[in-house]
Design a protein around this motif. Structure first.
Motif, PDB file in Angstrom:
ATOM      1  N   UNK A   1       0.841  -1.180   0.000  1.00  0.00           N
ATOM      2  CA  UNK A   1       0.000   0.000   0.000  1.00  0.00           C
ATOM      3  C   UNK A   1       0.887   1.243   0.000  1.00  0.00           C
ATOM      4  N   UNK A   2       0.488   2.210  -0.784  1.00  0.00           N
ATOM      5  CA  UNK A   2       1.205   3.483  -0.859  1.00  0.00           C
ATOM      6  C   UNK A   2       0.532   4.476   0.092  1.00  0.00           C
ATOM      7  N   UNK A   3       1.295   4.996   1.035  1.00  0.00           N
ATOM      8  CA  UNK A   3       0.791   5.992   1.975  1.00  0.00           C
ATOM      9  C   UNK A   3       1.448   7.328   1.650  1.00  0.00           C
ATOM     10  N   UNK A   4       0.614   8.328   1.428  1.00  0.00           N
ATOM     11  CA  UNK A   4       1.099   9.676   1.141  1.00  0.00           C
ATOM     12  C   UNK A   4       1.062  10.478   2.436  1.00  0.00           C
ATOM     13  N   UNK A   5       2.196  11.030   2.812  1.00  0.00           N
ATOM     14  CA  UNK A   5       2.303  11.754   4.076  1.00  0.00           C
ATOM     15  C   UNK A   5       2.087  13.249   3.954  1.00  0.00           C
ATOM     16  N   UNK A   6       2.243  13.786   2.736  1.00  0.00           N
ATOM     17  CA  UNK A   6       2.051  15.228   2.566  1.00  0.00           C
ATOM     18  C   UNK A   6       1.789  15.554   1.099  1.00  0.00           C
ATOM     19  N   UNK A   7       1.478  16.818   0.857  1.00  0.00           N
ATOM     20  CA  UNK A   7       1.133  17.286  -0.488  1.00  0.00           C
ATOM     21  C   UNK A   7       2.273  17.071  -1.483  1.00  0.00           C
ATOM     22  N   UNK A   8       3.511  17.238  -1.039  1.00  0.00           N
ATOM     23  CA  UNK A   8       4.649  17.056  -1.940  1.00  0.00           C
ATOM     24  C   UNK A   8       4.740  15.614  -2.439  1.00  0.00           C
ATOM     25  N   UNK A   9       4.494  14.650  -1.557  1.00  0.00           N
ATOM     26  CA  UNK A   9       4.516  13.240  -1.963  1.00  0.00           C
ATOM     27  C   UNK A   9       3.395  12.940  -2.954  1.00  0.00           C
ATOM     28  N   UNK A  10       2.238  13.531  -2.723  1.00  0.00           N
ATOM     29  CA  UNK A  10       1.109  13.327  -3.632  1.00  0.00           C
ATOM     30  C   UNK A  10       1.449  13.878  -5.011  1.00  0.00           C
ATOM     31  N   UNK A  11       1.955  15.093  -5.057  1.00  0.00           N
ATOM     32  CA  UNK A  11       2.319  15.712  -6.341  1.00  0.00           C
ATOM     33  C   UNK A  11       3.388  14.907  -7.069  1.00  0.00           C
ATOM     34  N   UNK A  12       4.349  14.398  -6.337  1.00  0.00           N
ATOM     35  CA  UNK A  12       5.450  13.644  -6.940  1.00  0.00           C
ATOM     36  C   UNK A  12       4.974  12.333  -7.566  1.00  0.00           C
ATOM     37  N   UNK A  13       3.849  11.801  -7.093  1.00  0.00           N
ATOM     38  CA  UNK A  13       3.351  10.527  -7.604  1.00  0.00           C
ATOM     39  C   UNK A  13       2.454  10.676  -8.832  1.00  0.00           C
ATOM     40  N   UNK A  14       2.161  11.899  -9.236  1.00  0.00           N
ATOM     41  CA  UNK A  14       1.310  12.110 -10.409  1.00  0.00           C
ATOM     42  C   UNK A  14       1.896  11.389 -11.616  1.00  0.00           C
ATOM     43  N   UNK A  15       1.035  10.717 -12.362  1.00  0.00           N
ATOM     44  CA  UNK A  15       1.473   9.996 -13.557  1.00  0.00           C
ATOM     45  C   UNK A  15       1.965   8.587 -13.283  1.00  0.00           C
ATOM     46  N   UNK A  16       1.775   8.081 -12.055  1.00  0.00           N
ATOM     47  CA  UNK A  16       2.259   6.744 -11.721  1.00  0.00           C
ATOM     48  C   UNK A  16       1.115   5.791 -11.380  1.00  0.00           C
ATOM     49  N   UNK A  17       1.414   4.510 -11.475  1.00  0.00           N
ATOM     50  CA  UNK A  17       0.499   3.480 -11.007  1.00  0.00           C
ATOM     51  C   UNK A  17       0.765   3.257  -9.531  1.00  0.00           C
ATOM     52  N   UNK A 115      -2.369  15.695 -10.515  1.00  0.00           N
ATOM     53  CA  UNK A 115      -2.591  16.421  -9.263  1.00  0.00           C
ATOM     54  C   UNK A 115      -2.482  17.905  -9.589  1.00  0.00           C
ATOM     55  N   UNK A 116      -3.520  18.637  -9.237  1.00  0.00           N
ATOM     56  CA  UNK A 116      -3.517  20.086  -9.448  1.00  0.00           C
ATOM     57  C   UNK A 116      -3.552  20.783  -8.095  1.00  0.00           C
ATOM     58  N   UNK A 117      -2.745  21.836  -7.978  1.00  0.00           N
ATOM     59  CA  UNK A 117      -2.802  22.660  -6.775  1.00  0.00           C
ATOM     60  C   UNK A 117      -4.023  23.562  -6.886  1.00  0.00           C
ATOM     61  N   UNK A 118      -4.818  23.617  -5.839  1.00  0.00           N
ATOM     62  CA  UNK A 118      -5.976  24.497  -5.793  1.00  0.00           C
ATOM     63  C   UNK A 118      -5.866  25.361  -4.537  1.00  0.00           C
ATOM     64  N   UNK A 119      -6.728  26.331  -4.425  1.00  0.00           N
ATOM     65  CA  UNK A 119      -6.641  27.295  -3.327  1.00  0.00           C
ATOM     66  C   UNK A 119      -6.555  26.647  -1.955  1.00  0.00           C
ATOM     67  N   UNK A 120      -7.346  25.606  -1.726  1.00  0.00           N
ATOM     68  CA  UNK A 120      -7.407  25.022  -0.386  1.00  0.00           C
ATOM     69  C   UNK A 120      -6.741  23.659  -0.292  1.00  0.00           C
TER      70      UNK A 120
END
Length: 154
Positions: A1-17, A115-120
């Protein structure tokens, strides 16, 4: 299982399985419970005798039952940790490609499309491919959109 700890990790995983869930057997009991919950009691789902003579040779799961399994199966693949509120924003596309016959085993493979950055926080688009063991074509392919907000603020 992939656990994302913060927004940077989520953004870095864009485009992956992100991975695949375990196989889940679709039972007649699960189909019947879904039929009861939704009021969709069409014979191809709940009448085993009639369905045996029908187009699929047995009962089949509702397409929306397959779709409703995405949160359960997806939770085996990935999680957003920390103080992130995850809200369903909607679906871009959903296709029910192959019927899921009673007794079939299904699993979900999840891709983090963008993953797109949005205001909130962030808006994450995920592609879910629900496979059927032994079938060439998937049961369902759905693109979901989730809002990920730090601290849960809308």
């Amino acid at each position: 299982m992939k656990v994302f700890n913060d927004a940077a990790e989520i953004s870095a995983a864009a485009g992956t399985t992100l991975g695949s869930s375990e196989w889940l057997t679709i039972t007649q009991d699960r189909i019947d419970l879904f039929a009861d919950a939704t009021g969709d009691r069409q014979w191809i789902h709940v009448d085993s005798e009639r369905a045996a003579e029908g187009p699929f040779g047995t009962t089949i799961a509702h397409g929306y039952l397959t779709l409703s399994l995405l949160p359960f199966l997806g939770a085996q693949v990935f999680a957003f940790a920390g103080n992130v509120a995850r809200v369903n924003y909607g679906l871009n596309t959903v296709r029910f490609i192959t019927p899921v016959r009673v007794g079939s085993k299904v699993r979900n493979t999840v891709d983090l499309v963008s993953v797109e950055e949005i205001e909130k926080g962030q808006r994450a688009t995920l592609r879910h491919t629900v496979e059927i063991r032994g079938e060439e074509r998937p049961a369902c392919v759905a693109e979901t959109v989730s809002l990920l907000m730090e601290g849960g603020a809308l």
